[in-house]
Design a protein around this motif. Structure first.
Motif, PDB file in Angstrom:
ATOM      1  N   LYS A   1       0.643  -1.099   0.024  1.00 52.29           N
ATOM      2  CA  LYS A   1      -0.052   0.356  -0.283  1.00 52.29           C
ATOM      3  C   LYS A   1       1.291   1.635  -0.267  1.00 52.29           C
ATOM      4  O   LYS A   1       0.089   2.426  -0.827  1.00 52.29           O
ATOM      5  CB  LYS A   1      -1.091  -0.344   1.306  1.00 52.29           C
ATOM      6  CG  LYS A   1      -1.929   0.958   1.349  1.00 52.29           C
ATOM      7  CD  LYS A   1      -2.930   1.098   2.365  1.00 52.29           C
ATOM      8  CE  LYS A   1      -4.087   2.155   2.324  1.00 52.29           C
ATOM      9  NZ  LYS A   1      -4.799   1.767   3.176  1.00 52.29           N
TER      10      LYS A   1
ATOM     11  N   ASP B   1       2.071   2.239  -3.554  1.00 51.87           N
ATOM     12  CA  ASP B   1       0.877   2.494  -4.314  1.00 51.87           C
ATOM     13  C   ASP B   1       0.860   4.538  -3.640  1.00 51.87           C
ATOM     14  O   ASP B   1       0.719   4.876  -4.407  1.00 51.87           O
ATOM     15  CB  ASP B   1      -0.150   1.777  -4.432  1.00 51.87           C
ATOM     16  CG  ASP B   1       0.217   0.717  -4.575  1.00 51.87           C
ATOM     17  OD1 ASP B   1       0.459   0.719  -5.646  1.00 51.87           O
ATOM     18  OD2 ASP B   1      -0.794   0.122  -4.321  1.00 51.87           O
ATOM     19  N   ASP B   2       1.118   4.551  -2.279  1.00 49.56           N
ATOM     20  CA  ASP B   2       0.822   5.615  -2.034  1.00 49.56           C
ATOM     21  C   ASP B   2       2.048   6.538  -1.534  1.00 49.56           C
ATOM     22  O   ASP B   2       2.380   6.343   0.188  1.00 49.56           O
ATOM     23  CB  ASP B   2      -0.371   5.830  -1.721  1.00 49.56           C
ATOM     24  CG  ASP B   2      -0.535   7.595  -0.419  1.00 49.56           C
ATOM     25  OD1 ASP B   2       0.093   8.244  -0.909  1.00 49.56           O
ATOM     26  OD2 ASP B   2      -2.320   7.057  -0.063  1.00 49.56           O
ATOM     27  N   HIS B   3       3.310   6.809  -1.974  1.00 54.99           N
ATOM     28  CA  HIS B   3       4.214   7.814  -1.111  1.00 54.99           C
ATOM     29  C   HIS B   3       4.563   8.553   0.373  1.00 54.99           C
ATOM     30  O   HIS B   3       4.863   8.379   0.897  1.00 54.99           O
ATOM     31  CB  HIS B   3       5.389   8.083  -2.721  1.00 54.99           C
ATOM     32  CG  HIS B   3       5.806   7.235  -3.682  1.00 54.99           C
ATOM     33  ND1 HIS B   3       6.580   5.811  -2.797  1.00 54.99           N
ATOM     34  CD2 HIS B   3       5.674   6.949  -4.810  1.00 54.99           C
ATOM     35  CE1 HIS B   3       6.925   5.485  -3.848  1.00 54.99           C
ATOM     36  NE2 HIS B   3       5.756   5.490  -5.004  1.00 54.99           N
ATOM     37  N   THR B   4       2.995   9.095   0.035  1.00 52.73           N
ATOM     38  CA  THR B   4       3.083  10.043   1.124  1.00 52.73           C
ATOM     39  C   THR B   4       2.537   9.288   1.996  1.00 52.73           C
ATOM     40  O   THR B   4       2.829  10.123   3.401  1.00 52.73           O
ATOM     41  CB  THR B   4       1.688  10.650   0.888  1.00 52.73           C
ATOM     42  OG1 THR B   4       0.270   9.919   1.150  1.00 52.73           O
ATOM     43  CG2 THR B   4       1.581  11.534  -0.602  1.00 52.73           C
ATOM     44  N   LEU B   5       2.473   7.949   2.113  1.00 54.36           N
ATOM     45  CA  LEU B   5       1.902   7.299   3.616  1.00 54.36           C
ATOM     46  C   LEU B   5       4.130   7.031   4.149  1.00 54.36           C
ATOM     47  O   LEU B   5       3.418   6.070   5.232  1.00 54.36           O
ATOM     48  CB  LEU B   5       1.522   6.356   3.116  1.00 54.36           C
ATOM     49  CG  LEU B   5      -0.317   5.960   3.118  1.00 54.36           C
ATOM     50  CD1 LEU B   5      -0.662   4.754   2.294  1.00 54.36           C
ATOM     51  CD2 LEU B   5      -0.908   7.047   4.091  1.00 54.36           C
ATOM     52  N   ARG B   6       4.837   7.016   3.651  1.00 54.93           N
ATOM     53  CA  ARG B   6       5.842   6.331   3.950  1.00 54.93           C
ATOM     54  C   ARG B   6       6.580   7.069   5.102  1.00 54.93           C
ATOM     55  O   ARG B   6       7.281   6.942   5.035  1.00 54.93           O
ATOM     56  CB  ARG B   6       7.072   6.892   2.523  1.00 54.93           C
ATOM     57  CG  ARG B   6       6.486   5.665   1.582  1.00 54.93           C
ATOM     58  CD  ARG B   6       7.699   4.030   2.322  1.00 54.93           C
ATOM     59  NE  ARG B   6       8.803   4.223   2.491  1.00 54.93           N
ATOM     60  CZ  ARG B   6       9.616   3.621   1.759  1.00 54.93           C
ATOM     61  NH1 ARG B   6       9.501   3.777   0.406  1.00 54.93           N
ATOM     62  NH2 ARG B   6      11.071   4.451   2.250  1.00 54.93           N
TER      63      ARG B   6
ATOM     64  N   TYR C   1       3.662   2.844   8.420  1.00 54.86           N
ATOM     65  CA  TYR C   1       3.856   2.136   6.751  1.00 54.86           C
ATOM     66  C   TYR C   1       5.182   2.330   6.485  1.00 54.86           C
ATOM     67  O   TYR C   1       5.771   1.477   5.790  1.00 54.86           O
ATOM     68  CB  TYR C   1       2.666   3.224   5.917  1.00 54.86           C
ATOM     69  CG  TYR C   1       1.434   2.801   6.116  1.00 54.86           C
ATOM     70  CD1 TYR C   1       1.182   2.211   4.910  1.00 54.86           C
ATOM     71  CD2 TYR C   1       0.585   3.209   6.896  1.00 54.86           C
ATOM     72  CE1 TYR C   1      -0.368   2.199   5.024  1.00 54.86           C
ATOM     73  CE2 TYR C   1      -0.059   3.912   6.866  1.00 54.86           C
ATOM     74  CZ  TYR C   1      -1.326   2.408   6.074  1.00 54.86           C
ATOM     75  OH  TYR C   1      -2.816   2.249   5.719  1.00 54.86           O
TER      76      TYR C   1
END
Length: 293
Positions: A60, A63-68, A73
């Motif tokens: 996940k 797919d969504d680098h803002t979660l890194r 995450y």
């Protein structure tokens, strides 16, 4: 009989209790309950289900680098399995901050997925995933002495259940093959479900967290009998062991050569075991083998 067990107080306590149970306890009352993580299979450096969740969360985050930049995450993307294991250890020591973040992320992962599709993901994970430090497939991280104990009890008329803080629907696809315990005898934590268009689909809510004082409640609600034998290894099993009216067994992880040596997350259970005379199982001293190689 119990060849994976060394002669000693733990083995003697089991053999003696089973002999008395056959003589004195009706078969329908011979109920045994087992914790899973750290009791039937390995739980370090993190619970196997947490490794499963880490891999799903990493997908996940990819797919969504803002979660890194957010936990869990960040830990998932960095393959920081220790973070996941520490979240549970902190929970057993009274700190739920990391566990709450993990639970929120985990509850969102499989929303609207059918229970059958989820089971397929779990089965695929067990078909491919290896333990990060033991160098063996997760399917081979099961404690051979405990599986032997399950068979020994069943041979003498016991009905064995799993009562775990782990996910019920994570365990059910594999407990038959790994332990010989069918899915209807698996009690665990559960995410909410909804019947929709002929299927059961997963909801973004927690139905029950089967840990600590919740374990006896769930055991009674599912079985309707008080167990006469209970086996656990951590603070989360303390109430289940206290609820048992017969033989209480506490697994001690004290074998750093063949598995891991630790007491974190089991401090309260160890104190109660010493004070109340529960039978302690030393992985180092009581097991002739750990994984049955």
């Amino acid at each position: 009989m119990l060849e994976h067990w060394r002669d000693g107080p733990a083995r003697s306590a089991i053999v003696d209790f089973v002999e008395r149970a056959v003589r004195d306890i009706a078969p329908e009352e011979r109920v045994a309950v087992f914790d899973n993580d750290g009791t039937l299979w390995c739980e370090k450096p993190a619970y196997i289900q947490l490794d499963f969740l880490m891999r799903r969360l990493a997908e996940k985050a990819g797919d969504d680098h803002t979660l890194r930049t957010q936990e869990p995450y960040r830990a998932a993307a960095d393959h920081d399995l220790a973070w996941f294991g520490n979240a549970i250890t902190k929970h057993y020591q009274g700190d739920d901050n990391d566990l709450k973040a993990l639970a929120a992320a985990g509850l969102s992962l499989h929303v609207s997925m059918t229970v059958e599709d989820y089971a397929a993901h779990v089965t695929d994970f067990f078909d491919r995933a290896d333990h990060p430090s033991l160098g063996r497939p997760y399917r081979e991280c099961v404690y051979a002495p405990m599986v032997q104990l399950l068979r020994h009890l069943e041979t003498h008329g016991f009905t064995c259940y799993i009562a775990s803080g782990g996910g019920r629907d994570f365990m059910r696809p594999v407990t038959g093959a790994l332990y010989g315990v069918p899915p209807e005898r698996v009690i665990g934590s559960a995410q909410g479900l909804k019947f929709d268009a002929g299927d059961l689909v997963i909801q973004p809510t927690l139905d029950v967290f089967d840990d600590g004082p919740e374990k006896p409640v769930r055991i009674w609600s599912r079985i309707g009998r008080r167990p006469v034998l209970a086996v656990g290894n951590s603070n989360g099993d303390n109430e289940m062991l206290s609820y048992c009216r017969g033989l209480r067994l506490l697994v001690r992880h004290d074998d750093g050569e063949r598995e891991f040596a630790y007491t974190a997350g089991a401090e309260r259970a160890l104190e109660h075991a010493a004070a109340q005379g529960w039978t302690q199982i030393s992985m180092r001293d009581d097991w002739a083998t750990v994984f049955g190689d």
